[in-house]
Design an enzyme around this catalytic site. Structure first.
Site, short mmCIF file in Angstrom:
data_model
loop_
_atom_site.label_atom_id
_atom_site.label_comp_id
_atom_site.label_asym_id
_atom_site.label_seq_id
_atom_site.Cartn_x
_atom_site.Cartn_y
_atom_site.Cartn_z
NE ARG A 1 41.24 9.48 -94.50
CZ ARG A 1 40.19 9.08 -93.94
NH1 ARG A 1 39.35 8.48 -94.76
NH2 ARG A 1 39.79 9.32 -92.46
CG ASP B 1 37.24 6.67 -98.18
OD1 ASP B 1 36.92 5.85 -98.74
OD2 ASP B 1 38.44 6.68 -97.76
NE ARG C 1 33.48 1.18 -105.43
CZ ARG C 1 33.10 -0.08 -105.09
NH1 ARG C 1 33.49 -0.52 -103.55
NH2 ARG C 1 32.64 -1.04 -105.98
CE1 TYR D 1 42.15 9.90 -104.20
CE2 TYR D 1 43.68 8.36 -105.15
CZ TYR D 1 42.29 8.70 -104.82
OH TYR D 1 41.27 7.90 -105.03
#
Length: 244
Positions: free
Chosen positions: A197, A53, A51, A111
């Site tokens: 993050r 963001d 998922r 990522y």
């Protein structure tokens, strides 16, 4: 029923993330499900590998769905790409055995987070990088990345305070520098909510000399979100690959 695996690429700036929501139809999952449901004449649900963001991008998001259709995979992909908005595209589709599940079968993800350190904002990449506009100590950041790499309890690096699931993950962080950017690549067996993050915000603080590398082991041990760094903006983050 046939089980299909699709690989999706999207620019997430204007969407409210991947996951379907009852309050809006402006999500990646919602857009794809709506088109598949229209194609099949029945409600279709898709399973995403992860998922992302609101505002996060994907170079390779993976999903699967089960439908009854006479269309070939190529015809399904053509139909989807005909009606999807221009910032979402299906790049491949294949029929899989019924046991394949995009999320449950995933073994890891990669990522990438991009930080622009040049003082002048780049109008052409502004949607894909975090414009920091400051010079950072990359060598210090690399030392910090070594400490954070490996298997740890990353409870301090998630915004989900109520999770009852394990927060232990095994990751690797690699940092490279160009003339105008610092690029952080995160690979691991899984990532918690906002984990990449928050890790990036922590590494930036190390790069600014606002935090010492030696503090990071204590942050991990504390398992306290308030001890870790700040949450960097979403636009610099891209899901690069899902491993199976």
């Amino acid at each position: 029923m046939k089980n299909y695996k699709i690989v999706i690429r999207y620019e997430g700036t204007r969407f409210q993330g991947w996951q379907r929501q009852t309050s809006t139809d402006n999500t990646i999952q919602g857009k794809i499900e709506a088109i598949l449901s229209r194609m099949c004449g029945v409600s279709v649900e898709i399973n995403g590998a992860g998922r992302t963001d609101s505002g996060v991008h994907a170079y390779m998001q993976v999903a699967n769905f089960m439908i009854e259709t006479q269309r070939s995979p190529e015809e399904i992909m053509e139909y989807l790409n005909r009606y999807l908005p221009e910032d979402i595209v299906v790049v491949s589709i294949s029929e899989e055995d019924e046991r394949f599940h995009a999320r449950l079968r995933a073994k890891g993800k990669h990522y990438r987070y991009r930080i622009r350190t040049a003082p002048i904002r780049d109008v052409f990449t502004r949607r894909y990088v975090y414009h920091l506009g400051e010079t950072l100590d990359v060598e210090a950041m690399k030392k910090a990345a070594e400490i954070l790499s490996g298997e740890h309890d990353f409870k301090a690096f998630t915004s989900n305070h109520r999770t009852k699931k394990s927060t232990v993950r095994r990751i690797r962080i690699e940092i490279t520098q160009t003339q105008e950017e610092i690029i952080l690549d995160y690979s691991g067996d899984g990532f918690l909510y906002h984990m990449v993050r928050i890790l990036t915000g922590t590494l930036i603080e190390v790069g600014k000399h606002a935090r010492r590398c030696e503090e990071l082991e204590a942050v991990l041990e504390a398992k306290d979100r308030s001890k870790a760094g700040y949450l960097v903006p979403a636009e610099g983050l891209t899901l690069m690959e899902v491993y199976y």
